[in-house]
Scaffold this motif. Sequence first.
Motif, PDB file in Angstrom:
ATOM      1  N   PRO A  27       0.848  -1.188   0.000  1.00 39.34           N
ATOM      2  CA  PRO A  27       0.000   0.000   0.000  1.00 39.34           C
ATOM      3  C   PRO A  27       0.880   1.233   0.000  1.00 39.34           C
ATOM      4  N   LEU A  28       0.810   2.000  -1.053  1.00 37.91           N
ATOM      5  CA  LEU A  28       1.570   3.242  -1.132  1.00 37.91           C
ATOM      6  C   LEU A  28       0.606   4.370  -0.796  1.00 37.91           C
ATOM      7  N   ASP A  29       0.751   4.923   0.403  1.00 37.41           N
ATOM      8  CA  ASP A  29      -0.210   5.909   0.893  1.00 37.41           C
ATOM      9  C   ASP A  29      -0.284   7.135  -0.007  1.00 37.41           C
ATOM     10  N   ASN A  30       0.849   7.509  -0.577  1.00 36.03           N
ATOM     11  CA  ASN A  30       0.880   8.652  -1.474  1.00 36.03           C
ATOM     12  C   ASN A  30       0.555   8.172  -2.882  1.00 36.03           C
ATOM     13  N   THR A  31      -0.544   8.657  -3.453  1.00 38.00           N
ATOM     14  CA  THR A  31      -0.951   8.199  -4.783  1.00 38.00           C
ATOM     15  C   THR A  31       0.026   8.627  -5.867  1.00 38.00           C
ATOM     16  N   ASP A  32       0.935   9.558  -5.559  1.00 43.01           N
ATOM     17  CA  ASP A  32       1.934   9.970  -6.536  1.00 43.01           C
ATOM     18  C   ASP A  32       3.058   8.946  -6.658  1.00 43.01           C
ATOM     19  N   VAL A  33       3.183   8.052  -5.670  1.00 42.10           N
ATOM     20  CA  VAL A  33       4.145   6.962  -5.775  1.00 42.10           C
ATOM     21  C   VAL A  33       3.434   5.820  -6.483  1.00 42.10           C
ATOM     22  N   ASP A  34       3.696   5.679  -7.770  1.00 46.32           N
ATOM     23  CA  ASP A  34       2.929   4.755  -8.585  1.00 46.32           C
ATOM     24  C   ASP A  34       3.521   3.357  -8.524  1.00 46.32           C
ATOM     25  N   ALA A  35       4.587   3.142  -9.203  1.00 46.73           N
ATOM     26  CA  ALA A  35       5.336   1.885  -9.163  1.00 46.73           C
ATOM     27  C   ALA A  35       6.786   2.285  -9.325  1.00 46.73           C
ATOM     28  N   PHE A  36       7.692   1.460  -8.837  1.00 51.40           N
ATOM     29  CA  PHE A  36       9.100   1.802  -8.984  1.00 51.40           C
ATOM     30  C   PHE A  36       9.938   0.543  -8.909  1.00 51.40           C
ATOM     31  N   SER A  37      11.216   0.683  -9.195  1.00 54.47           N
ATOM     32  CA  SER A  37      12.103  -0.477  -9.207  1.00 54.47           C
ATOM     33  C   SER A  37      13.480  -0.087  -8.708  1.00 54.47           C
ATOM     34  N   LEU A  38      14.200  -1.093  -8.211  1.00 55.52           N
ATOM     35  CA  LEU A  38      15.592  -0.941  -7.789  1.00 55.52           C
ATOM     36  C   LEU A  38      16.412  -2.009  -8.512  1.00 55.52           C
ATOM     37  N   PRO A  39      17.469  -1.614  -9.228  1.00 55.58           N
ATOM     38  CA  PRO A  39      18.203  -2.549 -10.090  1.00 55.58           C
ATOM     39  C   PRO A  39      19.312  -3.317  -9.391  1.00 55.58           C
ATOM     40  N   PHE A  40      18.986  -4.031  -8.310  1.00 51.28           N
ATOM     41  CA  PHE A  40      19.997  -4.868  -7.677  1.00 51.28           C
ATOM     42  C   PHE A  40      20.515  -5.884  -8.706  1.00 51.28           C
ATOM     43  N   PRO A  41      21.819  -6.120  -8.760  1.00 47.24           N
ATOM     44  CA  PRO A  41      22.346  -7.029  -9.778  1.00 47.24           C
ATOM     45  C   PRO A  41      21.942  -8.482  -9.596  1.00 47.24           C
ATOM     46  N   ASP A  42      21.713  -8.906  -8.339  1.00 46.80           N
ATOM     47  CA  ASP A  42      21.362 -10.311  -8.110  1.00 46.80           C
ATOM     48  C   ASP A  42      19.861 -10.550  -8.193  1.00 46.80           C
ATOM     49  N   HIS A  43      19.095  -9.712  -7.527  1.00 47.92           N
ATOM     50  CA  HIS A  43      17.642  -9.828  -7.534  1.00 47.92           C
ATOM     51  C   HIS A  43      17.034  -8.428  -7.625  1.00 47.92           C
ATOM     52  N   ALA A  74       9.756  -7.503  11.596  1.00 47.32           N
ATOM     53  CA  ALA A  74       8.540  -8.314  11.460  1.00 47.32           C
ATOM     54  C   ALA A  74       7.382  -7.511  10.886  1.00 47.32           C
ATOM     55  N   GLN A  75       7.231  -6.269  11.318  1.00 43.19           N
ATOM     56  CA  GLN A  75       6.094  -5.466  10.858  1.00 43.19           C
ATOM     57  C   GLN A  75       6.163  -5.238   9.347  1.00 43.19           C
ATOM     58  N   ILE A  76       7.360  -4.994   8.827  1.00 48.37           N
ATOM     59  CA  ILE A  76       7.511  -4.751   7.395  1.00 48.37           C
ATOM     60  C   ILE A  76       7.284  -6.041   6.616  1.00 48.37           C
ATOM     61  N   VAL A  77       7.834  -7.144   7.098  1.00 44.21           N
ATOM     62  CA  VAL A  77       7.633  -8.426   6.427  1.00 44.21           C
ATOM     63  C   VAL A  77       6.146  -8.767   6.387  1.00 44.21           C
ATOM     64  N   GLU A  78       5.443  -8.541   7.483  1.00 45.93           N
ATOM     65  CA  GLU A  78       4.009  -8.835   7.519  1.00 45.93           C
ATOM     66  C   GLU A  78       3.228  -7.934   6.567  1.00 45.93           C
ATOM     67  N   SER A  79       3.631  -6.659   6.490  1.00 47.33           N
ATOM     68  CA  SER A  79       2.932  -5.745   5.581  1.00 47.33           C
ATOM     69  C   SER A  79       3.155  -6.141   4.132  1.00 47.33           C
ATOM     70  N   LEU A  80       4.368  -6.601   3.822  1.00 48.29           N
ATOM     71  CA  LEU A  80       4.639  -7.081   2.465  1.00 48.29           C
ATOM     72  C   LEU A  80       3.796  -8.319   2.159  1.00 48.29           C
ATOM     73  N   GLN A  81       3.715  -9.203   3.120  1.00 47.52           N
ATOM     74  CA  GLN A  81       2.960 -10.438   2.949  1.00 47.52           C
ATOM     75  C   GLN A  81       1.471 -10.131   2.748  1.00 47.52           C
ATOM     76  N   THR A  82       0.947  -9.231   3.564  1.00 46.74           N
ATOM     77  CA  THR A  82      -0.473  -8.886   3.480  1.00 46.74           C
ATOM     78  C   THR A  82      -0.810  -8.175   2.184  1.00 46.74           C
ATOM     79  N   ALA A  83       0.033  -7.189   1.836  1.00 47.78           N
ATOM     80  CA  ALA A  83      -0.245  -6.394   0.633  1.00 47.78           C
ATOM     81  C   ALA A  83      -0.123  -7.223  -0.644  1.00 47.78           C
ATOM     82  N   SER A  84       0.891  -8.072  -0.692  1.00 47.54           N
ATOM     83  CA  SER A  84       1.103  -8.864  -1.897  1.00 47.54           C
ATOM     84  C   SER A  84       0.049  -9.952  -2.063  1.00 47.54           C
ATOM     85  N   ALA A  85      -0.587 -10.331  -0.962  1.00 47.15           N
ATOM     86  CA  ALA A  85      -1.621 -11.364  -1.030  1.00 47.15           C
ATOM     87  C   ALA A  85      -3.010 -10.756  -1.212  1.00 47.15           C
ATOM     88  N   ALA A  86      -3.094  -9.436  -1.158  1.00 47.70           N
ATOM     89  CA  ALA A  86      -4.411  -8.772  -1.217  1.00 47.70           C
ATOM     90  C   ALA A  86      -5.058  -8.918  -2.600  1.00 47.70           C
TER      91      ALA A  86
END
Length: 341
Positions: A167-183, A329-341
Motif C-alpha cells: 500500500p503506497l499511501d501517497n498516490t503519486d508513488v505509482d510503481a518503482f524499481s531498484l536494479p539490484f544485480p542479483d535480484h 517483522a512489521q515490514i515483512v508482515e505488511s509485504l505479505q499482506t499487501a502482496s496477497a491482497a
Amino acid sequence: MSTQAFERSRLRTARELAGWSQTQLARASGLTPAAISQFESGAVRPSPETSSVLASVLGVPQEFFHEAMVESHEGFFRSLRRTSVSDRRRARAIAHVAHDLAVHASSAQRFCAGDVPMLPVSGLQAERAEVEEVAAQVRKIWGLPSGPVSDVVGLLEARGVAVIRLPLDNTDVDAFSLPFPDHPVVVLGTDKDDRARSRFDSAHELAHLVLHGEQIWGVKEVETQAHQFAAAFLMPAEDIHDQLPTTVDWPALFALKRQWQVSLAALLMRARTLGRMNENTYLTAIKAASARGWRRVEPVPLGRPEQPTRLLAYLASVDSAPARAILPAQIVESLQTASAA
C-alpha cells in the motif's frame, strides 16, 4: 548474532522504514543527532548497548544491523517532483527488505537467480525504434512466443525479479524499481485495481532494469523510453499492427483489450505510434473516451491484477524462519499482506 560488523546503511534503512529524520531518531533514543549522523556515515560504530537501544526504538531485530547490505540508487520513481523525499525513502527502504527476502529465499533454493539482460540504448536521445528493438530482443532471449504476454508478474518472478505489492499511501508513488544485480526489485502499488494498467507498470519497470540499470534515472527521457519499451514488449509491432483499427472502432478495440490485456489508452497510443491511426483520428478517440469518463475508469474490466507469488510462497514456508529472525517483522508482515491482497 552475526559476526558481520555494524552495517551503517542498515541503520539508515531502519530509520527510513520508521519515516524518521536523524533528529527524530536521536530524540527517541536519547542520543544526539550528531551521534546518529556519525553512525550512519560510518565514522563511529555504536556500542552493542547503543545498537540494542536503536533496534528497540526502531522496531527491528538487533541482528538487522549486522547483515551485509547491497546498495542501489534511489530508485526509478515516475514523479520525482510530486513525490516527497520521505515517501520515496520509505518506499525504497521497504524494497530493500524485499531484496533481503529474495536473497534469503534464493539461499534456501526457493527463488530463482536474477536473469534480466542489460541492454542499454545509445543514450537519452535514443530513437523509439532502438528501444523497440531492445524489447524484441528481451522477448527473444526469454523465449517468449508471439502474441500477448500471459502473465507479466509471473514472468519477472521466474527471472529472479522480486515483485511485491504494497500500500503506497501517497498516490503519486505509482510503481518503482531498484536494479539490484542479483535480484532486482519491482514494487507495484495495491491502490491500482486495474489489471491492464498494472501489467503496463510491470513492463515499464522491466524497461528500467533492462535499459537503464544503475546508469541514468530520474529524468523525463528515461520515463519516455520505459513507456516505449513497455508498449513494444506487451504489443510487438509485427504481431499487433494489422489488428489495430484505423478508425474509432470501439467493439474492435474492446476485443483487442481482452486479447492483449492492455488498456484502451495503450491500444490507441499504439495505433497512433504504428501509423494505423492518424493524429486526428487518435485525438477524436481520446476526446470520445474522455467524454464517456473512460479516462478514469475504462469499460471492459479485465479482472484482478496479476499477483506476485514467489516470495509469498517462501514466507509461508518454514524455510523463511532465518530471514524472519533478522528482518523487521512489521515490514515483512505488511509485504505479505499487501502482496496477497
